[in-house]
Design a protein around this motif. Structure first.
Motif, PDB file in Angstrom:
ATOM      1  N   TYR A  20       0.827  -1.210   0.000  1.00  0.00           N
ATOM      2  CA  TYR A  20       0.000   0.000   0.000  1.00  0.00           C
ATOM      3  C   TYR A  20       0.864   1.263   0.000  1.00  0.00           C
ATOM      4  N   ASP A  21       2.008   1.205   0.669  1.00  0.00           N
ATOM      5  CA  ASP A  21       2.910   2.363   0.773  1.00  0.00           C
ATOM      6  C   ASP A  21       3.719   2.484  -0.518  1.00  0.00           C
ATOM      7  N   GLU A  22       3.081   3.014  -1.547  1.00  0.00           N
ATOM      8  CA  GLU A  22       3.663   3.036  -2.892  1.00  0.00           C
ATOM      9  C   GLU A  22       4.953   3.833  -2.991  1.00  0.00           C
ATOM     10  N   ASP A  23       5.049   4.943  -2.256  1.00  0.00           N
ATOM     11  CA  ASP A  23       6.236   5.793  -2.374  1.00  0.00           C
ATOM     12  C   ASP A  23       7.330   5.432  -1.374  1.00  0.00           C
ATOM     13  N   GLY A  24       7.083   4.423  -0.529  1.00  0.00           N
ATOM     14  CA  GLY A  24       8.085   3.972   0.429  1.00  0.00           C
ATOM     15  C   GLY A  24       8.369   4.962   1.545  1.00  0.00           C
ATOM     16  N   THR A  27       4.510   5.518   5.440  1.00  0.00           N
ATOM     17  CA  THR A  27       3.116   5.780   5.790  1.00  0.00           C
ATOM     18  C   THR A  27       2.254   5.578   4.551  1.00  0.00           C
ATOM     19  N   ILE A  28       0.972   5.362   4.781  1.00  0.00           N
ATOM     20  CA  ILE A  28       0.021   5.183   3.690  1.00  0.00           C
ATOM     21  C   ILE A  28      -0.905   6.391   3.678  1.00  0.00           C
ATOM     22  N   THR A  29      -0.934   7.098   2.559  1.00  0.00           N
ATOM     23  CA  THR A  29      -1.829   8.241   2.410  1.00  0.00           C
ATOM     24  C   THR A  29      -3.198   7.743   1.970  1.00  0.00           C
ATOM     25  N   ILE A  30      -4.166   8.632   1.999  1.00  0.00           N
ATOM     26  CA  ILE A  30      -5.516   8.235   1.593  1.00  0.00           C
ATOM     27  C   ILE A  30      -5.565   7.836   0.123  1.00  0.00           C
ATOM     28  N   SER A  31      -4.790   8.511  -0.717  1.00  0.00           N
ATOM     29  CA  SER A  31      -4.784   8.145  -2.138  1.00  0.00           C
ATOM     30  C   SER A  31      -4.104   6.783  -2.352  1.00  0.00           C
ATOM     31  N   GLU A  32      -3.041   6.499  -1.591  1.00  0.00           N
ATOM     32  CA  GLU A  32      -2.393   5.182  -1.680  1.00  0.00           C
ATOM     33  C   GLU A  32      -3.348   4.096  -1.181  1.00  0.00           C
ATOM     34  N   ARG A  35      -5.999   3.434  -3.936  1.00  0.00           N
ATOM     35  CA  ARG A  35      -5.447   2.645  -5.036  1.00  0.00           C
ATOM     36  C   ARG A  35      -5.162   1.202  -4.600  1.00  0.00           C
ATOM     37  N   GLY A  36      -4.656   1.041  -3.380  1.00  0.00           N
ATOM     38  CA  GLY A  36      -4.364  -0.302  -2.872  1.00  0.00           C
ATOM     39  C   GLY A  36      -5.616  -1.135  -2.707  1.00  0.00           C
ATOM     40  N   LEU A  37      -6.671  -0.522  -2.187  1.00  0.00           N
ATOM     41  CA  LEU A  37      -7.939  -1.243  -2.045  1.00  0.00           C
ATOM     42  C   LEU A  37      -8.482  -1.631  -3.415  1.00  0.00           C
ATOM     43  N   LYS A  38      -8.379  -0.718  -4.353  1.00  0.00           N
ATOM     44  CA  LYS A  38      -8.863  -0.990  -5.719  1.00  0.00           C
ATOM     45  C   LYS A  38      -8.086  -2.159  -6.327  1.00  0.00           C
TER      46      LYS A  38
END
Length: 175
Positions: A20-24, A27-32, A35-38
């Motif tokens: 989920y933490d796409e940018d490493g 932390t996980i942002t709401i947009s991440e 996208r992760g849930l999708k």
């Protein structure tokens, strides 16, 4: 496949968190999150997403850290276990002890990591818990031994920060 609380591993939770933490950033942002849930086939509207985020983001910084993610993951694991047993424990989400946040856990971990190498050894754990060399080392009921068995998932004699977080949250949820 449902995973039991005892078998939930720090490495598995970290791997899922990192997906989920796409940018490493750690932390996980709401947009991440969206996208992760999708990616996982879970579609939710923005209102649901924000309500969910507010529930998980216990420190209110607008991001989900590893501790918050682990707490959610382990609570869901317990929830699945209880459904499997067809029982519900009323105290499950009304945990009296507040689960420490990421900063508290980092501070406790650093305090226990006496040599600063990024992991806690058996000796460091004993020292942190106030045991001396004069204590009976053969007593398998010592707190340090129980905690090492719980936390040291890869059995390397050291507790990493991820292992520490998972073990501390498991302890809080079991109470």
């Amino acid at each position: 496949m449902a995973e039991s609380l005892d078998k939930a591993s720090a490495s598995k939770i970290r791997q899922l968190f990192n997906s989920y933490d796409e940018d490493g950033a750690g932390t996980i942002t709401i947009s991440e999150l969206k996208r992760g849930l999708k990616r996982n086939g879970i579609d939710c509207d923005d209102n649901e997403l924000y309500r969910f985020m507010r529930k998980i983001d216990t420190d209110g910084d607008g991001r989900i850290d590893f501790t918050e993610f682990t707490t959610l993951y382990l609570k869901k694991t317990i929830q699945r276990e209880e459904k499997g047993k067809k029982k519900k424990k009323a105290h499950l989400f009304a945990v009296k002890k507040t689960i420490p946040n990421q900063n508290e856990l980092k501070a406790r971990f650093r305090k226990a990591d006496k040599d600063g190498n990024g992991s806690i050894s058996i000796d460091e754990l004993k020292e942190t818990l106030g045991y001396s060399d004069d204590d009976d080392d053969d007593d398998e009921d010592d707190e340090w031994y129980k905690f090492m068995r719980l936390a040291d998932e890869n059995e390397d004699g050291e507790i990493s920060f991820d292992e520490y977080v998972v073990a501390m949250i498991k302890l809080h949820l079991k109470d």
